[in-house]
Design a protein around this motif. Structure first.
Motif, PDB file in Angstrom:
ATOM      1  N   VAL A  95       7.317  -8.792  18.098  1.00 20.21           N
ATOM      2  CA  VAL A  95       8.283  -8.269  17.231  1.00 20.21           C
ATOM      3  C   VAL A  95       9.157  -7.432  17.578  1.00 20.21           C
ATOM      4  N   LYS A  96       9.635  -6.724  18.705  1.00 22.29           N
ATOM      5  CA  LYS A  96      10.568  -6.248  19.268  1.00 22.29           C
ATOM      6  C   LYS A  96      10.965  -6.990  19.353  1.00 22.29           C
ATOM      7  N   ASN A  97      10.619  -8.228  20.815  1.00 24.62           N
ATOM      8  CA  ASN A  97      11.786  -9.143  21.137  1.00 24.62           C
ATOM      9  C   ASN A  97      12.386  -9.887  20.553  1.00 24.62           C
ATOM     10  N   ASN A  98      12.054 -10.170  19.310  1.00 25.34           N
ATOM     11  CA  ASN A  98      12.757 -10.923  17.842  1.00 25.34           C
ATOM     12  C   ASN A  98      13.323  -9.785  16.807  1.00 25.34           C
ATOM     13  N   LYS A  99      13.523  -9.078  17.258  1.00 23.87           N
ATOM     14  CA  LYS A  99      14.104  -8.091  15.796  1.00 23.87           C
ATOM     15  C   LYS A  99      15.285  -8.553  15.485  1.00 23.87           C
ATOM     16  N   ASP A 100      15.912  -8.994  16.115  1.00 25.93           N
ATOM     17  CA  ASP A 100      17.510  -9.624  15.515  1.00 25.93           C
ATOM     18  C   ASP A 100      16.920 -11.302  15.081  1.00 25.93           C
ATOM     19  N   LYS A 101      16.129 -11.670  15.234  1.00 28.96           N
ATOM     20  CA  LYS A 101      15.805 -13.545  14.985  1.00 28.96           C
ATOM     21  C   LYS A 101      15.183 -12.706  12.867  1.00 28.96           C
ATOM     22  N   ILE A 102      14.555 -11.981  13.273  1.00 25.51           N
ATOM     23  CA  ILE A 102      13.412 -11.042  12.220  1.00 25.51           C
ATOM     24  C   ILE A 102      14.486 -10.697  11.004  1.00 25.51           C
ATOM     25  N   GLN A 103      15.635 -10.029  11.653  1.00 24.24           N
ATOM     26  CA  GLN A 103      16.985  -9.049  10.842  1.00 24.24           C
ATOM     27  C   GLN A 103      17.305 -10.079   9.656  1.00 24.24           C
ATOM     28  N   ARG A 104      17.802 -11.632  10.525  1.00 23.81           N
ATOM     29  CA  ARG A 104      18.481 -12.532  10.282  1.00 23.81           C
ATOM     30  C   ARG A 104      18.306 -13.856   9.235  1.00 23.81           C
ATOM     31  N   GLN A 105      16.363 -13.772   9.226  1.00 22.49           N
ATOM     32  CA  GLN A 105      16.152 -14.644   9.047  1.00 22.49           C
ATOM     33  C   GLN A 105      15.721 -13.687   7.061  1.00 22.49           C
ATOM     34  N   PHE A 106      14.994 -11.966   7.455  1.00 24.96           N
ATOM     35  CA  PHE A 106      15.446 -12.031   5.766  1.00 24.96           C
ATOM     36  C   PHE A 106      16.360 -11.386   5.412  1.00 24.96           C
ATOM     37  N   GLU A 107      17.353 -11.105   6.001  1.00 21.81           N
ATOM     38  CA  GLU A 107      18.261 -11.587   5.207  1.00 21.81           C
ATOM     39  C   GLU A 107      18.670 -12.416   4.172  1.00 21.81           C
ATOM     40  N   LYS A 108      18.611 -13.734   5.328  1.00 24.65           N
ATOM     41  CA  LYS A 108      18.902 -14.971   4.390  1.00 24.65           C
ATOM     42  C   LYS A 108      17.706 -15.329   3.189  1.00 24.65           C
ATOM     43  N   TYR A 109      16.702 -15.070   3.465  1.00 24.53           N
ATOM     44  CA  TYR A 109      15.817 -14.676   2.141  1.00 24.53           C
ATOM     45  C   TYR A 109      15.907 -13.510   1.339  1.00 24.53           C
ATOM     46  N   VAL A 110      16.256 -13.358   1.787  1.00 27.27           N
ATOM     47  CA  VAL A 110      16.755 -12.095   0.479  1.00 27.27           C
ATOM     48  C   VAL A 110      18.425 -12.751   0.256  1.00 27.27           C
ATOM     49  N   ASN A 111      19.102 -13.068   0.675  1.00 22.60           N
ATOM     50  CA  ASN A 111      20.472 -14.060   0.015  1.00 22.60           C
ATOM     51  C   ASN A 111      20.349 -14.841  -0.674  1.00 22.60           C
ATOM     52  N   ASP A 112      19.518 -16.042  -0.423  1.00 27.55           N
ATOM     53  CA  ASP A 112      18.920 -16.797  -0.616  1.00 27.55           C
ATOM     54  C   ASP A 112      18.475 -17.070  -1.965  1.00 27.55           C
ATOM     55  N   TYR A 113      17.454 -15.787  -2.406  1.00 30.08           N
ATOM     56  CA  TYR A 113      16.503 -15.447  -3.661  1.00 30.08           C
ATOM     57  C   TYR A 113      18.426 -14.826  -4.518  1.00 30.08           C
ATOM     58  N   VAL A 114      18.894 -14.311  -3.769  1.00 29.03           N
ATOM     59  CA  VAL A 114      19.995 -13.403  -5.210  1.00 29.03           C
ATOM     60  C   VAL A 114      21.210 -14.151  -5.402  1.00 29.03           C
ATOM     61  N   SER A 115      20.992 -15.336  -4.890  1.00 29.05           N
ATOM     62  CA  SER A 115      21.943 -16.654  -4.706  1.00 29.05           C
ATOM     63  C   SER A 115      21.813 -17.009  -5.869  1.00 29.05           C
ATOM     64  N   GLN A 116      20.058 -17.572  -6.489  1.00 29.30           N
ATOM     65  CA  GLN A 116      19.879 -18.430  -7.172  1.00 29.30           C
ATOM     66  C   GLN A 116      19.752 -17.854  -8.659  1.00 29.30           C
ATOM     67  N   ALA A 117      19.059 -16.281  -8.103  1.00 25.05           N
ATOM     68  CA  ALA A 117      19.488 -15.447  -9.293  1.00 25.05           C
ATOM     69  C   ALA A 117      20.292 -15.188 -10.231  1.00 25.05           C
TER      70      ALA A 117
END
Length: 147
Positions: A95-117
Motif C-alpha cells: 500500500v505504501k509503495n502504491n499510494k499514488d496509484k491508489i489515489q489515481r485509481q480512486f479519483e478515477k472511480y469517483v469521477n466516473d461515478y459522478v460523471s454518470q450520475a
C-alpha cells in the motif's frame, strides 16, 4: 501514509447509509484520501471478490485489498489518532509503495461515478451496483439524490 480506524461516533453515523460495511465488532482499517475538498475513508477488505479497488496480498485463498466501492466521506475528526496495524508488513509495504496509484485509481472511480450520475444515468451496475457513493450525491453536486 495514514492507516486509521474510524471513531465510534463516525462508525455509528455511517452504518445507517446505503451499502456501507456494518460489522461493528470488527473495526475496519481505512486510508484517508482527499479529492478536491472532500476527505474519503477507503476501507481495507479481507475478501476482495471484485476489481473495484487495489488488491494487496493473497491470504487464505482470497485477495485482501483496499475497496473503493465502500469508501465513505469523513472529516479528520472521524479518524482515531492511533495508527491501525495491518495483519502483515507485506500488505502495508504494498500500500505504501502504491499510494499514488491508489489515489489515481480512486479519483478515477469517483469521477466516473459522478460523471454518470450527473448525466442522469443509473450508474453502471457492474461497476457501481453496491457502491457507497450513492449516499453522496449532494456533496458531488448531483441533482437527483435517488439515482
Amino acid at each position: 501514509m495514514k492507516i486509521r480506524l474510524l471513531t465510534e461516533a463516525a462508525y455509528n453515523r455511517i452504518i445507517i447509509l446505503k451499502e456501507t460495511m456494518s460489522k461493528k465488532d470488527r473495526g475496519y482499517g481505512v486510508i484517508p484520501i482527499k479529492i478536491k475538498n472532500i476527505t474519503f475513508a477507503i476501507p481495507f477488505r479481507s475478501n476482495m471478490a471484485h476489481k473495484h479497488g487495489f488488491k494487496t496480498i493473497f491470504h487464505n485463498g482470497v485477495w485482501n485489498g483496499v475497496d473503493y466501492s465502500k469508501a465513505i466521506i469523513i472529516t479528520e475528526d472521524d479518524l482515531q489518532p492511533k495508527a491501525f496495524k495491518l495483519r502483515s508488513e507485506a500488505e502495508y509495504q504494498k500500500v505504501k509503495n502504491n499510494k499514488d496509484k491508489i489515489q489515481r485509481q480512486f479519483e478515477k472511480y469517483v469521477n466516473d461515478y459522478v460523471s454518470q450520475a450527473k448525466l442522469g444515468k443509473l450508474p453502471n451496475l457492474q461497476r457501481f451496483g453496491y457502491t457507497t457513493l450513492i449516499n453522496y450525491h449532494e456533496e458531488f453536486g448531483v441533482g437527483d439524490s435517488s439515482i
